[in-house]
Motif scaffolding. Structure first.
Motif, mmCIF file in Angstrom:
data_model
loop_
_atom_site.group_PDB
_atom_site.id
_atom_site.type_symbol
_atom_site.label_atom_id
_atom_site.label_comp_id
_atom_site.label_asym_id
_atom_site.label_seq_id
_atom_site.Cartn_x
_atom_site.Cartn_y
_atom_site.Cartn_z
ATOM 1 N N VAL A 263 45.890 31.699 26.926
ATOM 2 C CA VAL A 263 45.964 33.148 26.827
ATOM 3 C C VAL A 263 45.398 33.514 25.454
ATOM 4 C CG1 VAL A 263 47.498 35.151 26.745
ATOM 5 C CG2 VAL A 263 47.971 33.275 28.339
ATOM 6 N N HIS B 117 48.660 30.966 39.373
ATOM 7 C CA HIS B 117 49.794 31.434 40.180
ATOM 8 C C HIS B 117 49.814 30.759 41.548
ATOM 9 C CE1 HIS B 117 51.346 35.185 37.940
ATOM 10 N NE2 HIS B 117 50.895 34.283 37.094
ATOM 11 N N ASN C 32 45.343 38.596 32.532
ATOM 12 C CA ASN C 32 46.137 39.197 33.602
ATOM 13 C C ASN C 32 45.224 39.834 34.639
ATOM 14 O OD1 ASN C 32 48.631 38.461 32.564
ATOM 15 N ND2 ASN C 32 48.783 40.312 31.313
ATOM 16 N N THR D 285 58.245 33.672 31.116
ATOM 17 C CA THR D 285 57.077 34.525 31.310
ATOM 18 C C THR D 285 57.214 35.894 30.651
ATOM 19 O OG1 THR D 285 57.925 35.183 33.463
ATOM 20 C CG2 THR D 285 56.307 33.413 33.430
ATOM 21 N N GLN E 224 44.252 33.619 36.438
ATOM 22 C CA GLN E 224 45.652 33.912 36.750
ATOM 23 C C GLN E 224 45.919 33.649 38.234
ATOM 24 O OE1 GLN E 224 47.021 37.997 36.784
ATOM 25 N NE2 GLN E 224 49.108 37.355 36.295
ATOM 26 N N HIS E 225 44.999 34.050 39.082
ATOM 27 C CA HIS E 225 45.138 33.838 40.521
ATOM 28 C C HIS E 225 45.248 32.338 40.835
ATOM 29 C CE1 HIS E 225 44.650 34.637 44.781
ATOM 30 N NE2 HIS E 225 43.681 33.741 44.815
ATOM 31 N N TYR F 30 42.758 32.830 30.111
ATOM 32 C CA TYR F 30 43.669 33.403 31.100
ATOM 33 C C TYR F 30 43.813 34.897 30.811
ATOM 34 C CZ TYR F 30 48.119 33.905 33.675
ATOM 35 O OH TYR F 30 49.111 34.277 34.535
ATOM 36 N N THR G 137 50.399 29.743 26.431
ATOM 37 C CA THR G 137 50.608 31.164 26.148
ATOM 38 C C THR G 137 50.851 31.337 24.650
ATOM 39 O OG1 THR G 137 51.523 31.442 28.354
ATOM 40 C CG2 THR G 137 51.941 33.206 26.789
#
Length: 164
Positions: A163, A17, A8, A99, A13-14, A6, A135
């Motif tokens: 991440v 999300h 940013n 987050t 991420q797309h 992952y 994360t």
């Protein structure tokens, strides 16, 4: 086990999300199928008895309309020939989004957040926890903390992304 990294602004991420914040619940089924197929080829995930989605608190689920991990867990369980339930591992304490928290803040925010209902149903079982993104690992660590109450279990973890 995680399928993807992952980053940013990246494609992963797309996708995540879209699944979590944009109402694209069907992405969970697609990602779950991919995750399930990958797990089928992994000898460490053989003979899984239960696939449990990381739970959402009922208030967040009500706001979002669904738990983004539930669709993934259902498809993974189907692929692996395992049972699934979103009622055995529950989030018993509401916490605000993590987050923007650091590692310590995330652990503090998720500690003692989960509990196991009917732990005897999971006794002696291999349990696969399914989440969307790792994360810091705080949420999954807190889930494992709750599962400590289950006698003779083995816990495995699978996520769509991590991440780095």
């Amino acid at each position: 086990m995680a399928l993807l990294h992952y980053e940013n602004g990246g494609l992963v991420q797309h996708l995540v999300h879209g699944l979590k914040y944009k109402g694209r619940e069907g992405l969970g089924v697609t990602l779950g199928a991919w995750l399930g197929e990958t797990l089928l080829r992994d000898p460490d995930t053989g003979n899984v008895d239960w696939v449990l989605p990381v739970p959402l608190h009922w208030r967040r689920r009500l706001k979002r309309g669904y738990n983004q991990c539930t669709g993934m867990a259902r498809v993974v369980a189907e692929k692996l020939g395992a049972q699934t339930s979103e009622r055995l591992l529950v989030r018993s304490r509401f916490s605000h989004t993590q987050t923007h928290r650091d590692r310590a803040g995330r652990w503090e925010g998720s500690r003692n957040t989960f509990r196991v209902r009917n732990p005897q149903r999971l006794e002696g079982c291999r349990i696969l926890l399914v989440d969307d993104v790792i994360t810091t690992g705080a949420t999954l660590r807190a889930c494992c903390q709750a599962l400590e109450a289950v006698v003779g279990k083995e816990v495995l973890i699978a996520t769509v992304a991590v991440v780095p």
